[in-house]
Design a protein around this motif. Structure first.
Motif, PDB file in Angstrom:
ATOM      1  N   PHE A 418       4.242  -4.032 -10.354  1.00 39.05           N
ATOM      2  CA  PHE A 418       2.912  -3.779 -10.905  1.00 39.05           C
ATOM      3  C   PHE A 418       2.078  -3.081  -9.847  1.00 39.05           C
ATOM      4  O   PHE A 418       1.875  -3.588  -8.743  1.00 39.05           O
ATOM      5  CB  PHE A 418       2.228  -5.078 -11.334  1.00 39.05           C
ATOM      6  CG  PHE A 418       0.813  -4.859 -11.811  1.00 39.05           C
ATOM      7  CD1 PHE A 418       0.570  -4.168 -12.983  1.00 39.05           C
ATOM      8  CD2 PHE A 418      -0.264  -5.337 -11.080  1.00 39.05           C
ATOM      9  CE1 PHE A 418      -0.735  -3.937 -13.411  1.00 39.05           C
ATOM     10  CE2 PHE A 418      -1.569  -5.124 -11.501  1.00 39.05           C
ATOM     11  CZ  PHE A 418      -1.804  -4.421 -12.676  1.00 39.05           C
ATOM     12  N   ALA A 419       1.574  -1.889 -10.198  1.00 38.37           N
ATOM     13  CA  ALA A 419       0.939  -1.011  -9.215  1.00 38.37           C
ATOM     14  C   ALA A 419      -0.572  -1.155  -9.149  1.00 38.37           C
ATOM     15  O   ALA A 419      -1.218  -0.469  -8.355  1.00 38.37           O
ATOM     16  CB  ALA A 419       1.294   0.437  -9.543  1.00 38.37           C
ATOM     17  N   GLY A 420      -1.165  -2.012  -9.988  1.00 34.64           N
ATOM     18  CA  GLY A 420      -2.618  -2.069 -10.030  1.00 34.64           C
ATOM     19  C   GLY A 420      -3.183  -0.878 -10.773  1.00 34.64           C
ATOM     20  O   GLY A 420      -2.518  -0.262 -11.608  1.00 34.64           O
ATOM     21  N   ALA A 421      -4.422  -0.504 -10.451  1.00 38.20           N
ATOM     22  CA  ALA A 421      -5.092   0.592 -11.151  1.00 38.20           C
ATOM     23  C   ALA A 421      -4.932   1.928 -10.435  1.00 38.20           C
ATOM     24  O   ALA A 421      -5.564   2.909 -10.822  1.00 38.20           O
ATOM     25  CB  ALA A 421      -6.574   0.268 -11.319  1.00 38.20           C
ATOM     26  N   LEU A 422      -4.100   1.972  -9.395  1.00 39.83           N
ATOM     27  CA  LEU A 422      -3.868   3.198  -8.616  1.00 39.83           C
ATOM     28  C   LEU A 422      -5.176   3.782  -8.092  1.00 39.83           C
ATOM     29  O   LEU A 422      -5.361   4.994  -8.030  1.00 39.83           O
ATOM     30  CB  LEU A 422      -3.102   4.243  -9.433  1.00 39.83           C
ATOM     31  CG  LEU A 422      -1.690   3.825  -9.872  1.00 39.83           C
ATOM     32  CD1 LEU A 422      -1.052   4.920 -10.715  1.00 39.83           C
ATOM     33  CD2 LEU A 422      -0.802   3.504  -8.669  1.00 39.83           C
ATOM     34  N   LEU A 423      -6.075   2.882  -7.724  1.00 36.30           N
ATOM     35  CA  LEU A 423      -7.355   3.313  -7.177  1.00 36.30           C
ATOM     36  C   LEU A 423      -7.143   3.989  -5.816  1.00 36.30           C
ATOM     37  O   LEU A 423      -6.094   3.825  -5.180  1.00 36.30           O
ATOM     38  CB  LEU A 423      -8.286   2.104  -7.012  1.00 36.30           C
ATOM     39  CG  LEU A 423      -8.653   1.354  -8.295  1.00 36.30           C
ATOM     40  CD1 LEU A 423      -9.337   0.043  -7.964  1.00 36.30           C
ATOM     41  CD2 LEU A 423      -9.534   2.208  -9.180  1.00 36.30           C
ATOM     42  N   ILE A 680     -18.753   8.832   5.644  1.00 34.89           N
ATOM     43  CA  ILE A 680     -18.282   7.680   4.852  1.00 34.89           C
ATOM     44  C   ILE A 680     -17.609   8.211   3.595  1.00 34.89           C
ATOM     45  O   ILE A 680     -18.224   8.925   2.801  1.00 34.89           O
ATOM     46  CB  ILE A 680     -19.450   6.746   4.483  1.00 34.89           C
ATOM     47  CG1 ILE A 680     -20.067   6.134   5.753  1.00 34.89           C
ATOM     48  CG2 ILE A 680     -18.976   5.645   3.528  1.00 34.89           C
ATOM     49  CD1 ILE A 680     -21.332   5.344   5.496  1.00 34.89           C
ATOM     50  N   ILE A 681     -16.329   7.867   3.434  1.00 35.58           N
ATOM     51  CA  ILE A 681     -15.570   8.289   2.247  1.00 35.58           C
ATOM     52  C   ILE A 681     -15.189   7.044   1.463  1.00 35.58           C
ATOM     53  O   ILE A 681     -14.514   6.152   1.987  1.00 35.58           O
ATOM     54  CB  ILE A 681     -14.301   9.070   2.633  1.00 35.58           C
ATOM     55  CG1 ILE A 681     -14.662  10.292   3.482  1.00 35.58           C
ATOM     56  CG2 ILE A 681     -13.540   9.500   1.380  1.00 35.58           C
ATOM     57  CD1 ILE A 681     -13.451  11.047   4.001  1.00 35.58           C
ATOM     58  N   GLY A 682     -15.605   6.968   0.209  1.00 31.60           N
ATOM     59  CA  GLY A 682     -15.281   5.814  -0.621  1.00 31.60           C
ATOM     60  C   GLY A 682     -14.743   6.236  -1.978  1.00 31.60           C
ATOM     61  O   GLY A 682     -14.990   7.353  -2.426  1.00 31.60           O
ATOM     62  N   GLY A 683     -14.026   5.337  -2.602  1.00 29.81           N
ATOM     63  CA  GLY A 683     -13.522   5.607  -3.948  1.00 29.81           C
ATOM     64  C   GLY A 683     -14.419   4.923  -4.959  1.00 29.81           C
ATOM     65  O   GLY A 683     -15.533   5.374  -5.241  1.00 29.81           O
ATOM     66  N   HIS A 684     -13.954   3.778  -5.481  1.00 24.54           N
ATOM     67  CA  HIS A 684     -14.759   3.046  -6.453  1.00 24.54           C
ATOM     68  C   HIS A 684     -15.653   2.063  -5.707  1.00 24.54           C
ATOM     69  O   HIS A 684     -15.651   1.982  -4.489  1.00 24.54           O
ATOM     70  CB  HIS A 684     -13.844   2.310  -7.431  1.00 24.54           C
ATOM     71  CG  HIS A 684     -13.037   1.229  -6.780  1.00 24.54           C
ATOM     72  ND1 HIS A 684     -12.117   1.488  -5.793  1.00 24.54           N
ATOM     73  CD2 HIS A 684     -13.027  -0.114  -6.970  1.00 24.54           C
ATOM     74  CE1 HIS A 684     -11.560   0.347  -5.408  1.00 24.54           C
ATOM     75  NE2 HIS A 684     -12.096  -0.628  -6.100  1.00 24.54           N
TER      76      HIS A 684
END
Length: 809
Positions: A418-423, A680-684
């Motif tokens: 299970f890979a999660g949400a690939l965030l 600063i680099i962010g995703g969700h």
């Protein structure tokens, strides 16, 4: 209350949602009826193609007279399908049922035979004893399954239907190879592949039917062409309206150019067909609905299409095929094709003038014998009868190539991950590291994820191009009572024995729905959080492994997909609990029984060393969904400025990452040291806007750069001088490893996970506070990080890979 209102609204107005509840009840209670057969074509929008011709054979052959026949219709098309069956004199013992209705759900749960040319709904679960025949609806020209780069996550329900089917009918070897590969069936399909003539193509060998219809329409002395274009519309009205206007413009031009002895029948998408007034044309007519599509197609002297796979079928006639590809460059720009379009052996018209010229002489074209030999070599006048004889009577035919699905299984161990949400986060980076290092030939590694939850990051799937995957699609199949129990368990943490048994029952059914006919030797909950997966994997007859990446006692307070009772149950029922760094045991004490401590094992996260270095060397680019408070050109200028120092943090915009104190610390440092930048680099994360406002509105510091959503942060990281981790707590972030592999200095707050690793000399620890971060910036400026130890990523990976292999013992 909001969730309850949403649920009530679905119950009242969403037919598919309501059907899931009905089906769950019927599934539990219904017994298979040996005399029922259900026919469904194109989600009930019509009864045509392969499904129609199998229905026709079953209806007319006295050997199947005992079967009660049901035809599926959408609510909109029920009356037209009933009328059509009446015209065809196929009403005796045939009943039309509306898709998602109570009757439909009952039949799905009990009919012995099911025939479909597409897919049944995501709530359908095939019962033992049911016979499912999937004929699909054509040899593909355009990309299918995992080859659809714009939607690699959307194949789930189609793949699931294929895996459930007892018989998959393919028109030729080309189609057989495409579907096996691009829906990843090779190691998993357990039914039979039937390479056979398509039932609908039998009609092309029936000259009696052809002449009869031409006489009925009084077109014996006409050149009859049929135009079947691909629908180019989109869901928004603006797109549909634009296509309608252009299509009308083309048809008016064509109609004005056709000669008196020519007639053109046009079959369009339902939307366009309903909009166009065919009364304004002299030579152009609407495709008549009283005839089955292929039955009518058989009367044509030539076919006009564009990118539709209908030409694979019509090629049986050997007659003229014209590709009216007036928008070829635009249409093909973002659509993958299995066959080079320019190499198709048919006449091509790029304008109305070209088209009319091609239509005027139906004999002026090169024969396409090689094409027929490749794509039509199984078609003949009695394919339907032979298929039915085999499926319903067990009578084999030398006209059908029968291949057991098991022939393509390599019989290696199956490992479902299970890979999660690939965030765009550390867990996805860690997963990439695993797949960059493990021997993919040793076992069958299969990824799984929720189709809807990876939507924003679906392009990440392409990283795993050498790995099979199974997207999970659709909602859980629950009765109304089970929905109540499910909510009591998750929302109110009611955990009685009755509730536990009901939850187990729910996920056992869910396992059968999502992974039909599949067996896994190992299941790995890699993300370690998703509560549904904990229960789903618990019900599988496999060795169960769950990873722990972070400090769970802290994560419990912030993660919506964290559920204490589910985690406790998982740690109790799974075979191994994997910790990704030393001394993590304390962080899971509250969820772990003492008797289960023997399950604990250590597997450090692997790094994709080559990939990290390659990404570091790539050109810096913003993604389509990237937001930044500066332009890309300005960012590049800053990064290329050798006179300034660049600090960087890569983390989701969440409270535990301490970005607010990092920003304030840098603001204080930069006030005394002007030629420095913080990126600063962010995703969700829920704090993006707050972070941006702190920088741009409160502090108004134009030396702090905030970037949201970036596929490749390593390209920026490689041009920075120092990585700064400001978190309040962490496991062991993959970003630290990436920074070290790219030979960057690392500063971290003195917290448990990073401390254990960086204290070996790889990085610089500071007090877990804003003041500590300020001191860290100053210490970097003053050269106190110059003598840090170099990280040997290769040696680290070798050890981690050996640890990973141990979990399979």
């Amino acid at each position: 209350m909001t969730n309850m209102r949403r649920g009530l609204k679905k119950l009242l107005f969403n037919r598919s949602f309501r059907a899931t509840l009905i089906y769950a009840k019927k599934y539990n209670k219904s017994k298979i009826n040996e005399k029922e057969i259900l026919f469904q074509a194109f989600d009930g929008s019509s009864i045509t193609g392969n499904v129609y011709y199998i229905l026709k054979e079953i209806y007319e052959n006295k050997d199947y007279r005992q079967l009660k026949k049901y035809v599926v219709a959408s609510p909109k098309n029920k009356s037209s399908i009933k009328k059509y069956l009446k015209i065809k004199r196929m009403t005796h013992n045939v009943q039309v049922v509306v898709i998602h209705s109570r009757k439909y759900c009952k039949l799905l749960s009990r009919a012995k035979y099911l025939v479909n040319n597409a897919t049944f709904p995501s709530y359908y679960i095939k019962k033992e004893g049911q016979i499912y025949i999937n004929t699909w609806h054509g040899t593909p020209l355009k990309a299918m399954g995992r080859k659809i780069k714009s939607a690699p996550n959307e194949l789930g329900n189609t793949q699931r239907n294929f895996l459930m089917a007892d018989y998959l009918i393919y028109q030729n070897e080309f189609m057989f190879d495409v579907f096996r590969e691009d829906y990843m069936l090779n190691n998993f399909y357990k039914g039979e592949y039937l390479i056979s003539g398509y039932p609908r193509n039998d009609i092309f060998y029936n000259n009696v039917s052809r002449e009869k219809i031409r006489k009925e329409l009084d077109v014996q002395d006409k050149k009859v062409f049929i135009y079947m274009p691909t629908w180019r519309g989109i869901l928004i009205n603006k797109g549909n309206l634009a296509q309608y206007h252009y299509l009308m413009y083309l048809l008016l031009q064509i109609d004005a150019s056709l000669k008196e002895d020519m007639v053109l029948y046009v079959k369009l998408h339902n939307y366009a067909d309903s909009q166009i007034d065919f009364e304004v044309f002299k030579h152009i007519k609407r495709f008549p609905k009283e005839y089955e599509t292929y039955e009518f197609l058989n009367i044509a002297d030539g076919l006009i299409t564009d990118y539709s796979s209908v030409f694979f079928d019509y090629a049986n006639t050997g007659k003229k095929i014209i590709l009216f590809a007036y928008d070829k460059e635009q249409y093909l720009a973002d659509r993958g094709m299995y066959i080079n379009y320019d190499e198709l052996p048919f006449s091509v018209a790029l304008s109305v003038e070209d088209l009319i010229k091609e239509m005027e002489d139906t004999k002026d074209y090169e024969p396409y014998t090689n094409f027929q030999n490749q794509f039509c070599n199984y078609d003949h006048q009695a394919s339907t009868k032979h298929i039915c004889n085999y499926i319903f009577k067990g009578i084999k035919s030398d006209k059908i190539k029968i291949i057991p699905g098991s022939k393509y299984a390599n019989n290696k161990e199956n490992v479902l991950i299970f890979a999660g949400a690939l965030l765009k986060n550390g867990i996805t980076t860690a997963l990439k590291g695993v797949f960059a290092n493990i021997d993919l030939t040793k076992r069958n590694y299969i990824l799984t994820f929720y189709k809807s939850k990876v939507e924003r990051n679906k392009n990440t799937i392409n990283f795993f191009q050498n790995t099979d995957y199974i997207p999970m699609q659709g909602i859980k199949v629950l009765t109304l009572w089970e929905k109540i129990v499910n909510r009591l368990y998750y929302k109110y943490n009611i955990n009685t024995e009755y509730v536990k048994k009901t939850i187990d029952k729910i996920y056992k059914r869910e396992m059968e729905r999502l992974f039909p006919n599949l067996h896994f030797d190992y299941v790995i909950h890699f993300s370690g959080y998703e509560k549904d997966i904990m229960h789903l994997f618990k019900e599988m007859d496999a060795k169960k492994i769950i990873f722990t990446h972070s400090v769970l006692s802290k994560e419990e307070k912030t993660r919506s997909n964290f559920h204490r009772n589910s985690l406790i149950e998982a740690y109790k029922s799974f075979n191994k609990i994997v910790l990704v760094r030393e001394n993590m045991e304390e962080s899971i004490q509250d969820y772990l029984h003492n008797k289960d401590k023997h399950k604990l094992c250590l597997v450090h996260n692997l790094n994709d060393i080559e990939g990290i270095i390659a990404n570091g060397n790539k050109t810096i680019e913003f993604d389509h969904d990237t937001y930044s408070n500066i332009e890309l050109s300005q960012l590049k200028k800053i990064l290329n400025d050798k006179t300034s120092h660049k600090f960087i943090n890569i983390a989701r915009f969440s409270p535990e990452k301490g970005l607010d104190r990092l920003i304030r610390a840098f603001d204080k440092f930069q006030a005394q040291n002007h030629n420095n930048y913080l990126i600063i680099i962010g995703g969700h994360g829920i704090l993006f806007q707050e972070t941006l406002d702190l920088v741009t509105k409160e502090l108004k510091n134009d030396h702090i750069i905030v970037i949201r959503s970036l596929k490749n942060p390593c390209a920026i990281l490689s041009k920075c001088d120092c990585f700064v981790l400001s978190s309040y707590y962490e496991g062991l972030p993959m970003t630290i490893m990436e920074a070290l592999i790219l030979d960057k200095k690392v500063i971290s707050t003195d917290i448990e996970g990073p401390r254990e690793f960086l204290s070996q000399g790889y990085g610089y620890l500071v007090e877990n506070s804003e003041t500590g971060l300020v001191e860290g910036f100053n210490d970097f400026k003053n050269g106190k990080l110059e003598n840090l130890k170099k990280f040997d990523a290769t040696e680290f990976n070798q050890k981690a890979l050996a640890e990973f292999e141990e979990i399979f013992k």
